[in-house]
Motif scaffolding. Sequence first.
Motif, PDB file in Angstrom:
ATOM      1  N   VAL A   1      -4.038   4.345   4.861  1.00  0.00           N
ATOM      2  CA  VAL A   1      -3.755   5.264   3.675  1.00  0.00           C
ATOM      3  C   VAL A   1      -3.220   6.744   4.321  1.00  0.00           C
ATOM      4  CG1 VAL A   1      -4.855   6.471   1.852  1.00  0.00           C
ATOM      5  CG2 VAL A   1      -5.379   4.020   2.176  1.00  0.00           C
TER       6      VAL A   1
ATOM      7  N   LEU B   1       0.925  -1.091   0.160  1.00  0.00           N
ATOM      8  CA  LEU B   1       0.016  -0.041  -0.107  1.00  0.00           C
ATOM      9  C   LEU B   1       1.065   1.158  -0.027  1.00  0.00           C
ATOM     10  CD1 LEU B   1      -2.945   1.182   0.282  1.00  0.00           C
ATOM     11  CD2 LEU B   1      -2.641   1.295   2.638  1.00  0.00           C
TER      12      LEU B   1
ATOM     13  N   LEU C   1      -4.866  -1.995  -5.332  1.00  0.00           N
ATOM     14  CA  LEU C   1      -4.351  -3.267  -4.464  1.00  0.00           C
ATOM     15  C   LEU C   1      -5.335  -4.120  -3.919  1.00  0.00           C
ATOM     16  CD1 LEU C   1      -2.376  -4.503  -2.535  1.00  0.00           C
ATOM     17  CD2 LEU C   1      -2.602  -2.656  -0.880  1.00  0.00           C
TER      18      LEU C   1
ATOM     19  N   HIS D   1      -8.431   0.104  -3.375  1.00  0.00           N
ATOM     20  CA  HIS D   1      -8.286  -0.714  -2.508  1.00  0.00           C
ATOM     21  C   HIS D   1      -9.372  -1.846  -2.334  1.00  0.00           C
ATOM     22  CE1 HIS D   1      -7.592  -2.310   1.605  1.00  0.00           C
ATOM     23  NE2 HIS D   1      -6.258  -2.359   1.380  1.00  0.00           N
TER      24      HIS D   1
END
Length: 290
Positions: A71, A36, A213, A147
């Motif tokens: 994040v 990430l 991701l 994500h």
Amino acid sequence: MEEASGVRMAPGNGENSYATNSRLQEKAILETRPVLSKAIEEVLSTCDSTMVVADLGCSSGPNTLLVVSEVIGAIRAYTKKADDARGVEVQFFLNDLPGNDFNFVFRSLEYYHNLGGGKDTPPYYVAGLPGSYYQKLFPRRSVHLFHSSYSLMWRSKIPPELSSCTHLNEGNIYIGKTTPPIVIKMFQEQFQKDFELFLTLRSRELVNGGRMLLTFLGRKSEEMLMHGDVATAFEWVSISLQSLVQKGRVEKEKLDSFNLPYYAPSVKEMTRKTIRYLTVPIVGQTSPSA
Ligand SMILES: C[S@@+](CC[C@H](N)C(=O)[O-])C[C@H]1O[C@@H](n2cnc3c(N)ncnc32)[C@H](O)[C@@H]1O
């Protein structure tokens, strides 16, 4: 249950809720932290000051907020390291099916105010986005980072031929030892259609230079469709249900006609589907035993 829109995790934060029973899924989010961070660094080196991030299949509970906080942490680390004075702002979209407990997510956000904490925290805005990720979710070229964790093994629906012919997978709720090869093929084809659709939709919505991701359950082995990994867990559930049928507690008809809108692909199956869309390699695989 014909449509996957019937799928939802147990709401709230009680003893049996998803929020209280999702530590395995939390582990997957934490294990993918380096990937990430790398994706965020790459996005930040090309985007301007606003970054749009979408978490697909966010569910409700600590994991939903953990993704937001991971994040933010990665952006903070990057801006500090790169001495980046752009003043990056983040727009989060938390997506799940409409039946998800979004109210619980929003209430928890208030509680977790200032996720990541500290004066270096970039300003961030969070919005809920109900809808299936097997449909269009965003305008073209508008998202910098997709994500998704522990969600993409859920199919858009049960293979249609299987729902119309209810006895094809007698006694099983997923691919079991007695599942006929024709039914296995149906599950595989549904995965291929769904995943291709997902990638087509997201590739339109992603900005140039954007990243995805995606972490989800798969199989380690190409052949072992019915042994090991997830299939074993569902086989145990099928066996328990069969014993309830024998005791007259569950109707046989109901068990025979029930199938999960689910498929755990092998790495090879994944690669076959993603190769046309990939500019970076598939970086890893998680397994339920991890
Ligand atoms: C096991 S939970 C994972 C939640 C969270 N990402 C985590 O890591 O804990 C899977 C989530 O995917 C969602 N989901 C399944 N199919 C979906 C779809 N077609 N569109 C959006 N969300 C979906 C489910 O509702 C559920 O909340």
